[in-house]
Design an enzyme around this catalytic site. Sequence first.
Site, mmCIF file in Angstrom:
data_model
loop_
_atom_site.group_PDB
_atom_site.id
_atom_site.type_symbol
_atom_site.label_atom_id
_atom_site.label_comp_id
_atom_site.label_asym_id
_atom_site.label_seq_id
_atom_site.Cartn_x
_atom_site.Cartn_y
_atom_site.Cartn_z
ATOM 1 N N LYS A 18 0.837 -1.217 0.000
ATOM 2 C CA LYS A 18 0.000 0.000 0.000
ATOM 3 C C LYS A 18 0.867 1.261 0.000
ATOM 4 O O LYS A 18 0.335 2.373 -0.034
ATOM 5 C CB LYS A 18 -0.865 0.022 1.262
ATOM 6 N N LYS A 68 15.017 -6.441 4.880
ATOM 7 C CA LYS A 68 15.395 -5.403 5.851
ATOM 8 C C LYS A 68 16.792 -5.608 6.442
ATOM 9 O O LYS A 68 17.450 -4.641 6.808
ATOM 10 C CB LYS A 68 14.352 -5.316 6.974
ATOM 11 N N GLY A 132 12.427 -10.144 14.074
ATOM 12 C CA GLY A 132 12.840 -8.822 13.601
ATOM 13 C C GLY A 132 11.784 -7.751 13.842
ATOM 14 O O GLY A 132 12.111 -6.616 14.199
HETATM 15 P P1 ATR Z 1 9.726 -11.333 11.796
HETATM 16 O O1 ATR Z 1 10.956 -10.735 11.194
HETATM 17 O O2 ATR Z 1 8.467 -11.096 11.018
HETATM 18 O O3 ATR Z 1 9.566 -10.990 13.240
HETATM 19 P P2 ATR Z 1 10.852 -13.919 12.430
HETATM 20 O O4 ATR Z 1 12.148 -13.288 12.782
HETATM 21 O O5 ATR Z 1 10.837 -15.171 11.633
HETATM 22 O O6 ATR Z 1 9.909 -12.932 11.641
HETATM 23 O O7 ATR Z 1 10.066 -14.158 13.800
HETATM 24 C C1 ATR Z 1 8.803 -14.739 13.815
HETATM 25 C C2 ATR Z 1 8.240 -14.629 15.230
HETATM 26 O O8 ATR Z 1 6.882 -15.101 15.234
HETATM 27 C C3 ATR Z 1 8.976 -15.456 16.250
HETATM 28 O O9 ATR Z 1 8.914 -14.797 17.498
HETATM 29 C C4 ATR Z 1 8.151 -16.754 16.272
HETATM 30 O O10 ATR Z 1 8.244 -17.499 17.471
HETATM 31 P P3 ATR Z 1 9.460 -18.543 17.676
HETATM 32 O O11 ATR Z 1 10.659 -17.720 17.988
HETATM 33 O O12 ATR Z 1 9.018 -19.399 18.810
HETATM 34 O O13 ATR Z 1 9.576 -19.309 16.365
HETATM 35 C C5 ATR Z 1 6.768 -16.164 16.149
HETATM 36 N N1 ATR Z 1 5.757 -17.111 15.660
HETATM 37 C C6 ATR Z 1 5.568 -17.546 14.385
HETATM 38 N N2 ATR Z 1 4.518 -18.385 14.305
HETATM 39 C C7 ATR Z 1 4.008 -18.478 15.569
HETATM 40 C C8 ATR Z 1 2.912 -19.170 16.149
HETATM 41 N N3 ATR Z 1 2.102 -19.956 15.411
HETATM 42 N N4 ATR Z 1 2.680 -19.021 17.475
HETATM 43 C C9 ATR Z 1 3.487 -18.238 18.228
HETATM 44 N N5 ATR Z 1 4.543 -17.562 17.741
HETATM 45 C C10 ATR Z 1 4.801 -17.670 16.429
#
Ligand code: ATR
Length: 274
Positions: A18, A68, A132
């Site tokens: 967007k 990023k 992140g």
């Molecule tokens: P981003 O850069 O978008 O934050 P990331 O670094 O891959 O992506 O982090 C994803 C986050 O979402 C993590 O905190 C992950 O938890 P884990 O560290 O335990 O993997 C969290 N996450 C993803 N799917 C999840 C789910 N179904 N329930 C709870 N936490 C989830």
Amino acid sequence: MTPPDRYAVIGNPITHSKSPEIHARFAAQTGQNLTYERLLSPLDGFTNTVKTFIAQGGKGANVTVPFKLEAFEMATTLTDRARIAGAVNTLRFDGNTILGDNTDGLGLVNDIVQHAGLALKNKRLLLLGAGGAVRGVIQPLLDQKPAALVIANRTVSKAVELAQIFSVASNDSLSTSAFHDLRTPFDIIINGTSAGLTDEMPNVPSAIFSKRSLAYDMVYGKQPTRFMQFALSHGAQARDGLGMLVEQAAESFFVWRGVRPETASVLAALRESL
Ligand code: ATR
């Protein structure tokens, strides 16, 4: 008339961004002579995409998933807030200098304070996730002097590692928790996990919500997210991340142009068009 300055948002995928619509509205409103386009970068070609854009006269760019961290690496100068966030969502090109900045955290704070009308000072804040997206918002939230900021993550060790980056003496309001140890309500609960992308939600106890809580999801959609629905069903208020998107864009616009656009009308128009 001088040709417009060029800006872009770079990501993969990028079709649904967007940002062009938001920046077109900002430019029209402030009379800035610029264009803002979507740039799809190959997954293994971010640096080239940026270099080509600079060679074509690009003045700045927003950077989104999944680039990023690469933008952070590519910047020749970093703002403090980008360094602390460990990621860059805003690039500005000045001669040979590539300035890397991060406006995501301020975007979140400004949306909560200005659009939701909630001060963060002395509030109890809960951040869900430790990736992140969460790292980028911790310092701007701490700057608001909350009474407590708890980082809770499915994998607790990641929350602990993240908190260590920010744990200096002045940040004794910062702590970590496992989801199942969360037993009391918070004023503001921010979902920064990526669970919503697969229509899941973090497995948090309903005890974190009260009637006075605001549940904030960093993602947005036409309908309330699953996390928002869960919070609403336990009596909390809920808000999605569309305002954060508009506010981070406004701060990027300011970084590039030195002009602050008005955001409430842009947020309203965007909400209409979802
Ligand atoms: P981003 O850069 O978008 O934050 P990331 O670094 O891959 O992506 O982090 C994803 C986050 O979402 C993590 O905190 C992950 O938890 P884990 O560290 O335990 O993997 C969290 N996450 C993803 N799917 C999840 C789910 N179904 N329930 C709870 N936490 C989830």
